[in-house]
Motif scaffolding. Structure first.
Motif, PDB file in Angstrom:
ATOM      1  N   HIS A 207       0.393   3.769  16.637  1.00 35.33           N
ATOM      2  CA  HIS A 207       1.268   3.413  17.563  1.00 35.33           C
ATOM      3  C   HIS A 207       2.128   2.274  16.951  1.00 35.33           C
ATOM      4  CE1 HIS A 207       1.804   0.595  21.295  1.00 35.33           C
ATOM      5  NE2 HIS A 207       1.628  -0.650  20.165  1.00 35.33           N
ATOM      6  N   GLN A 208       1.192   1.630  16.249  1.00 40.38           N
ATOM      7  CA  GLN A 208       1.890  -0.246  15.290  1.00 40.38           C
ATOM      8  C   GLN A 208       3.003   0.637  14.304  1.00 40.38           C
ATOM      9  OE1 GLN A 208      -2.076  -1.781  13.768  1.00 40.38           O
ATOM     10  NE2 GLN A 208      -2.678  -2.434  16.573  1.00 40.38           N
ATOM     11  N   ILE A 209       2.054   1.070  12.972  1.00 42.54           N
ATOM     12  CA  ILE A 209       3.061   2.034  12.101  1.00 42.54           C
ATOM     13  C   ILE A 209       3.931   2.098  12.678  1.00 42.54           C
ATOM     14  CG2 ILE A 209       2.632   3.857  12.097  1.00 42.54           C
ATOM     15  CD1 ILE A 209       2.435   1.487   9.027  1.00 42.54           C
ATOM     16  N   LEU A 210       4.068   3.127  14.084  1.00 39.05           N
ATOM     17  CA  LEU A 210       5.371   3.222  14.785  1.00 39.05           C
ATOM     18  C   LEU A 210       6.512   2.772  14.806  1.00 39.05           C
ATOM     19  CD1 LEU A 210       4.414   6.738  16.969  1.00 39.05           C
ATOM     20  CD2 LEU A 210       6.484   6.732  15.266  1.00 39.05           C
ATOM     21  N   ALA A 211       5.885   1.217  15.038  1.00 40.72           N
ATOM     22  CA  ALA A 211       6.737   0.081  15.895  1.00 40.72           C
ATOM     23  C   ALA A 211       6.995  -0.755  14.583  1.00 40.72           C
ATOM     24  CB  ALA A 211       6.069  -0.956  16.803  1.00 40.72           C
ATOM     25  N   ARG A 212       6.978  -0.399  13.749  1.00 37.65           N
ATOM     26  CA  ARG A 212       7.742  -0.796  12.229  1.00 37.65           C
ATOM     27  C   ARG A 212       8.250  -0.016  11.424  1.00 37.65           C
ATOM     28  NH1 ARG A 212       3.454  -1.492   5.935  1.00 37.65           N
ATOM     29  NH2 ARG A 212       6.222  -1.855   5.033  1.00 37.65           N
ATOM     30  N   ALA A 213       7.907   1.558  11.237  1.00 35.97           N
ATOM     31  CA  ALA A 213       8.741   2.027  10.918  1.00 35.97           C
ATOM     32  C   ALA A 213       9.886   2.627  11.516  1.00 35.97           C
ATOM     33  CB  ALA A 213       8.189   3.441  10.405  1.00 35.97           C
ATOM     34  N   LEU A 214      10.255   2.160  12.979  1.00 38.40           N
ATOM     35  CA  LEU A 214      11.092   2.042  13.608  1.00 38.40           C
ATOM     36  C   LEU A 214      11.981   0.896  13.835  1.00 38.40           C
ATOM     37  CD1 LEU A 214      10.419   4.684  16.490  1.00 38.40           C
ATOM     38  CD2 LEU A 214      10.680   5.203  14.276  1.00 38.40           C
ATOM     39  N   GLY A 215      11.477   0.420  13.314  1.00 35.93           N
ATOM     40  CA  GLY A 215      12.235  -1.535  13.110  1.00 35.93           C
ATOM     41  C   GLY A 215      11.666  -2.362  14.239  1.00 35.93           C
ATOM     42  N   GLY A 216      10.723  -2.419  14.494  1.00 34.97           N
ATOM     43  CA  GLY A 216      10.250  -3.418  15.049  1.00 34.97           C
ATOM     44  C   GLY A 216       8.899  -4.094  14.379  1.00 34.97           C
TER      45      GLY A 216
ATOM     46  N   VAL B 109       0.869  -1.163   0.134  1.00 30.57           N
ATOM     47  CA  VAL B 109      -0.196   0.150   0.118  1.00 30.57           C
ATOM     48  C   VAL B 109       0.929   1.184  -0.439  1.00 30.57           C
ATOM     49  CG1 VAL B 109      -1.611   1.223   1.060  1.00 30.57           C
ATOM     50  CG2 VAL B 109      -2.216  -0.946   0.940  1.00 30.57           C
ATOM     51  N   ASP B 110       0.762   1.773  -1.382  1.00 28.81           N
ATOM     52  CA  ASP B 110       2.101   3.231  -1.193  1.00 28.81           C
ATOM     53  C   ASP B 110       1.950   4.359  -0.694  1.00 28.81           C
ATOM     54  OD1 ASP B 110       2.582   1.844  -3.257  1.00 28.81           O
ATOM     55  OD2 ASP B 110       1.271   3.630  -4.623  1.00 28.81           O
ATOM     56  N   TRP B 111       0.440   4.443   0.196  1.00 32.04           N
ATOM     57  CA  TRP B 111      -0.139   5.600   1.426  1.00 32.04           C
ATOM     58  C   TRP B 111       1.187   4.913   2.881  1.00 32.04           C
ATOM     59  CZ3 TRP B 111      -2.597   5.167   6.137  1.00 32.04           C
ATOM     60  CH2 TRP B 111      -2.747   3.847   6.126  1.00 32.04           C
ATOM     61  N   ILE B 112       0.881   3.607   2.920  1.00 33.33           N
ATOM     62  CA  ILE B 112       1.522   3.289   3.710  1.00 33.33           C
ATOM     63  C   ILE B 112       2.618   3.856   3.746  1.00 33.33           C
ATOM     64  CG2 ILE B 112       2.177   0.802   5.930  1.00 33.33           C
ATOM     65  CD1 ILE B 112      -0.938   0.643   5.141  1.00 33.33           C
ATOM     66  N   ASN B 113       3.872   2.149   3.204  1.00 35.91           N
ATOM     67  CA  ASN B 113       4.847   3.155   3.168  1.00 35.91           C
ATOM     68  C   ASN B 113       5.665   4.217   2.609  1.00 35.91           C
ATOM     69  OD1 ASN B 113       5.152  -0.084   2.480  1.00 35.91           O
ATOM     70  ND2 ASN B 113       5.298   0.317   0.448  1.00 35.91           N
ATOM     71  N   CYS B 114       5.567   5.101   2.030  1.00 39.39           N
ATOM     72  CA  CYS B 114       5.699   6.396   2.371  1.00 39.39           C
ATOM     73  C   CYS B 114       5.059   6.861   3.646  1.00 39.39           C
ATOM     74  CB  CYS B 114       4.960   7.787   1.846  1.00 39.39           C
ATOM     75  SG  CYS B 114       5.062   6.878  -0.083  1.00 39.39           S
ATOM     76  N   LEU B 115       4.416   6.363   4.393  1.00 38.04           N
ATOM     77  CA  LEU B 115       4.069   6.389   5.996  1.00 38.04           C
ATOM     78  C   LEU B 115       5.209   6.381   6.512  1.00 38.04           C
ATOM     79  CD1 LEU B 115       3.137   8.644   8.592  1.00 38.04           C
ATOM     80  CD2 LEU B 115       0.690   6.546   8.812  1.00 38.04           C
ATOM     81  N   CYS B 116       5.759   5.204   6.621  1.00 37.25           N
ATOM     82  CA  CYS B 116       7.431   4.423   7.208  1.00 37.25           C
ATOM     83  C   CYS B 116       8.154   5.193   6.742  1.00 37.25           C
ATOM     84  CB  CYS B 116       6.866   3.327   6.947  1.00 37.25           C
ATOM     85  SG  CYS B 116       6.174   1.524   7.690  1.00 37.25           S
ATOM     86  N   ASP B 117       8.384   5.445   5.570  1.00 44.67           N
ATOM     87  CA  ASP B 117       9.260   6.428   5.310  1.00 44.67           C
ATOM     88  C   ASP B 117       9.746   7.873   5.938  1.00 44.67           C
ATOM     89  OD1 ASP B 117      10.702   4.659   4.127  1.00 44.67           O
ATOM     90  OD2 ASP B 117       9.560   5.105   1.907  1.00 44.67           O
ATOM     91  N   ALA B 118       8.745   7.920   6.120  1.00 46.46           N
ATOM     92  CA  ALA B 118       8.513   9.715   6.467  1.00 46.46           C
ATOM     93  C   ALA B 118       8.791   9.916   8.421  1.00 46.46           C
ATOM     94  CB  ALA B 118       6.247  10.420   6.630  1.00 46.46           C
ATOM     95  N   LEU B 119       7.891   8.760   8.772  1.00 49.39           N
ATOM     96  CA  LEU B 119       8.226   8.221   9.987  1.00 49.39           C
ATOM     97  C   LEU B 119       9.669   8.321  11.091  1.00 49.39           C
ATOM     98  CD1 LEU B 119       5.106   6.834  10.893  1.00 49.39           C
ATOM     99  CD2 LEU B 119       5.221   9.123  12.037  1.00 49.39           C
ATOM    100  N   VAL B 120      10.362   7.336   9.710  1.00 46.13           N
ATOM    101  CA  VAL B 120      11.811   6.959  10.074  1.00 46.13           C
ATOM    102  C   VAL B 120      12.587   8.531   9.488  1.00 46.13           C
ATOM    103  CG1 VAL B 120      14.243   6.155   8.774  1.00 46.13           C
ATOM    104  CG2 VAL B 120      12.357   5.035   9.391  1.00 46.13           C
TER     105      VAL B 120
END
Length: 261
Positions: A119-128, A92-103
């Protein structure tokens, strides 16, 4: 009982960005303006002499214009809302873009607060790691076990060791990010709350939800056969055993976002 942090910033004008990752039900949108508006209204201070700006960016619809201010101190903090989307989705493009933005924002030391999906997307983006919960849906008012000492150390709050919170999720943080400190857990969800340093806070529960919003959501999921009658019955009954400690969670969110560095 929680008490406000004396280190809360005294800046006259503060700016916060709410990253909208999902749409509410027809009732929630009509009555409250949706999840992002609910969060902005909940966390905005109305004290005389205080000025705050809360901007909403619909990242689910591709609005990442908040990154135009990413290199400066324009925003004091960012809040990522809940969503029906899967934080573990990779196509999903917007989810991948959000991960990059949070990093990017994390590397810049920006203050990031994630709620449920956030909470979940923060954990994923930061390596969880996130994914479907083996125990299935967790819906209704649940008891969280809080590490009061860690909350006090990080945010200067006197926080109880048990808190009742509104839950609505079938996904979880399975593995917290490297360097994360776990702040709370529940019977069905090991990572209910985590922090990374002093600028990242994730919570699986919904401090912005009211009972009517939750009941509407439960009834909607029953009608669409998303949750079973048993899950719905347990969730509805949980509201009869006492109120959720929303005020405590709101103080925690505000203190995290608005305290001085």
């Amino acid at each position: 009982m929680a008490s406000t942090d004396p280190r809360v910033s005294s800046h006259r004008l503060r700016r916060f960005a709410v990253l909208k990752t999902g749409h509410g039900s027809d009732y929630t949108e009509r009555a409250y303006g949706g999840y992002a508006q609910m969060i902005a209204r909940l966390l905005r201070d109305q004290d005389e002499g205080e000025g705050e700006v809360w901007d909403i960016f619909s990242v689910i619809e591709g609005d990442f214009s908040f990154l135009e201010h990413g290199g400066d101190d324009y925003y004091d903090g960012y809040v990522i809302t809940g969503s029906a989307a899967d934080a573990h989705a990779t196509d999903v493009d917007w989810i991948n873009c959000l991960c990059d933005a949070l990093v990017l924002l994390h590397r810049q030391g920006k203050r990031l607060l994630g709620i449920c999906f956030g909470h979940q997307i923060l954990a994923r983006a930061l390596g969880g790691k996130t994914g479907r919960a083996e125990v299935g849906w967790e819906v209704g008012v649940k008891s969280l076990q809080v590490d009061s000492e860690k909350v006090s150390h990080l945010y200067g709050l006197a926080f109880p060791s048990t808190v009742r919170a509104i839950e609505s999720h079938q996904d979880q943080v399975l593995i917290p990010p490297p360097g994360a400190v776990q702040l709370a857990s529940s019977e069905r969800t090991k990572v209910e709350m985590f922090a990374v340093g002093d600028h990242v806070l994730g919570m699986q529960c919904h401090p912005e939800f009211s009972e009517d919003v939750m009941i509407d959501l439960i009834n909607s999921r029953i009608s669409r056969k998303i949750i079973s009658d048993g899950v719905a019955k347990e969730a509805l009954e949980s509201f009869q055993t006492g109120q959720a400690d929303q005020d405590l969670l709101i103080v925690l969110c505000k203190t995290f976002l608005k305290r001085c560095p």
